[in-house]
Design an enzyme around this catalytic site. Structure first.
Site, PDB file in Angstrom:
ATOM      1  N   SER A  48       0.838  -1.202   0.000  1.00  0.00           N
ATOM      2  CA  SER A  48       0.000   0.000   0.000  1.00  0.00           C
ATOM      3  C   SER A  48       0.874   1.255   0.000  1.00  0.00           C
ATOM      4  O   SER A  48       0.378   2.355  -0.248  1.00  0.00           O
ATOM      5  CB  SER A  48      -0.938   0.004   1.221  1.00  0.00           C
ATOM      6  N   GLU A 186      -9.769 -10.217   3.297  1.00  0.00           N
ATOM      7  CA  GLU A 186     -10.162  -8.822   3.036  1.00  0.00           C
ATOM      8  C   GLU A 186     -11.561  -8.722   2.426  1.00  0.00           C
ATOM      9  O   GLU A 186     -11.866  -9.392   1.427  1.00  0.00           O
ATOM     10  CB  GLU A 186      -9.132  -8.147   2.102  1.00  0.00           C
TER      11      GLU A 186
HETATM   12  O1  KIV Z   1      -0.430  -3.395   1.700  1.00  0.00           O
HETATM   13  C1  KIV Z   1      -1.073  -3.355   2.758  1.00  0.00           C
HETATM   14  O2  KIV Z   1      -0.991  -2.410   3.557  1.00  0.00           O
HETATM   15  C2  KIV Z   1      -1.919  -4.507   3.066  1.00  0.00           C
HETATM   16  C3  KIV Z   1      -2.782  -4.479   4.294  1.00  0.00           C
HETATM   17  C4  KIV Z   1      -3.976  -3.675   4.101  1.00  0.00           C
HETATM   18  C5  KIV Z   1      -3.136  -5.847   4.720  1.00  0.00           C
HETATM   19  O3  KIV Z   1      -1.903  -5.461   2.347  1.00  0.00           O
END
Ligand code: KIV
Length: 282
Positions: A48, A186
């Site tokens: 992310s 998720e």
């Molecule tokens: O990339 C990320 O931060 C994630 C989390 C939301 C689990 O995959």
């Protein structure tokens, strides 16, 4: 190593106990330290960071080198929490060999203690190969942001049709059998999160998967109200930091413009009057 250091065995052992596990992402030392001090069990350098640090539209451009860089930043401060490196798009899907090599880089070069990858049945062979190589793995099923080009969206709720639910349970069982020590689930309905949790013996870590999961995940920037462009239904905001930051920055600009900053209390003073007189003569 601190005595209460989080390990894969400890994570597994929390299943079916009162303790609910917590997982949040951090991308730098400031947030890594906050998360560890708050007692977050699993600290993820997530892909992310593609959106939240690098400003991309999705996670696809993130590279193994990017994850390693951010792992190193967080590694220097995290003591108790388990540091997890996210496997970026195409770092593991191609072959078992690529998967082990890249996961190994996150461990050897970034200091990760485990890796996370998106996928269920289709990635079970890679999870098995990594686990055999001594790399602890968390899998991530349900909505998988790396599949955004196929699905066209990030946050579609999975598991609303019976076939979807069967597939999710198959995915969860496959990753458990392959050796994963936990699974992120998720964006699925509450009853599906519950069913998956009851169907496997490793902990489920839900992000939008209801209260019956063995642990809970959010994106730290969502939880703190730092990212406000979009808010998934499950993303509870525990603070409104974007507003706090915006108002602090505007206060700074205003005070500089009206010359009320820096004031006396935020300035250095010469203690020696004689020196002051001499400086004035210069
Ligand atoms: O990339 C990320 O931060 C994630 C989390 C939301 C689990 O995959």
């Amino acid at each position: 190593m601190t005595s209460d250091k989080v390990t894969p065995d400890w994570v597994r052992a929390q299943k079916g106990t009162e303790k609910k596990l917590t997982l949040l992402p951090a991308y730098d030392a400031t947030f890594g330290a906050f998360l560890d001090q708050a007692g977050i069990d699993l600290i993820l350098v997530g892909d992310s960071l593609g959106q939240l640090v690098q400003g991309h539209e999705n996670t696809l451009p993130v590279t193994v080198d990017d994850i390693i860089y951010h792992l190193r930043c967080v590694r220097r401060v995290v003591k108790r929490g388990m540091l997890i490196g996210d496997m970026p798009f195409l770092s593991f899907q191609i072959s078992k060999e690529e998967a082990v090599r890249n996961a190994g880089r996150l461990i050897k070069e970034g200091g990760a203690e485990a890796v996370k990858l998106e996928g269920g049945v289709d990635e079970a062979d890679k999870i098995q190969a990594m686990t055999r190589a001594g790399i602890p793995v968390i899998s991530h099923i349900g909505v998988q942001p790396q599949s955004v080009l196929l699905t066209g969206q990030f946050r579609a709720s999975r598991g609303k049709a019976l076939d979807d639910v069967r597939k999710l349970i198959e995915d969860a069982r496959a990753v458990e059998k392959a050796g994963a020590f936990a699974v992120v689930v998720e964006a699925v309905p509450i009853s599906v999160g519950k069913k998956i949790t009851e169907s496997i013996s490793i902990p489920t870590l839900g992000i939008g998967a209801g209260p019956h999961c063995d642990g809970q995940v959010l994106v730290t920037h969502d939880l703190l109200g730092l990212f406000t462009a979009f808010k998934p239904k499950f993303a509870k905001r525990y603070a409104q930091l974007a507003e706090t930051i915006d108002s602090a920055l505007k206060d700074f600009v205003r005070e500089v413009n009206e010359s009320s900053f820096p004031d006396d209390t935020h300035s250095y003073h010469l203690k020696d009057d004689h020196l002051l007189e001499e400086i004035e003569k210069l």
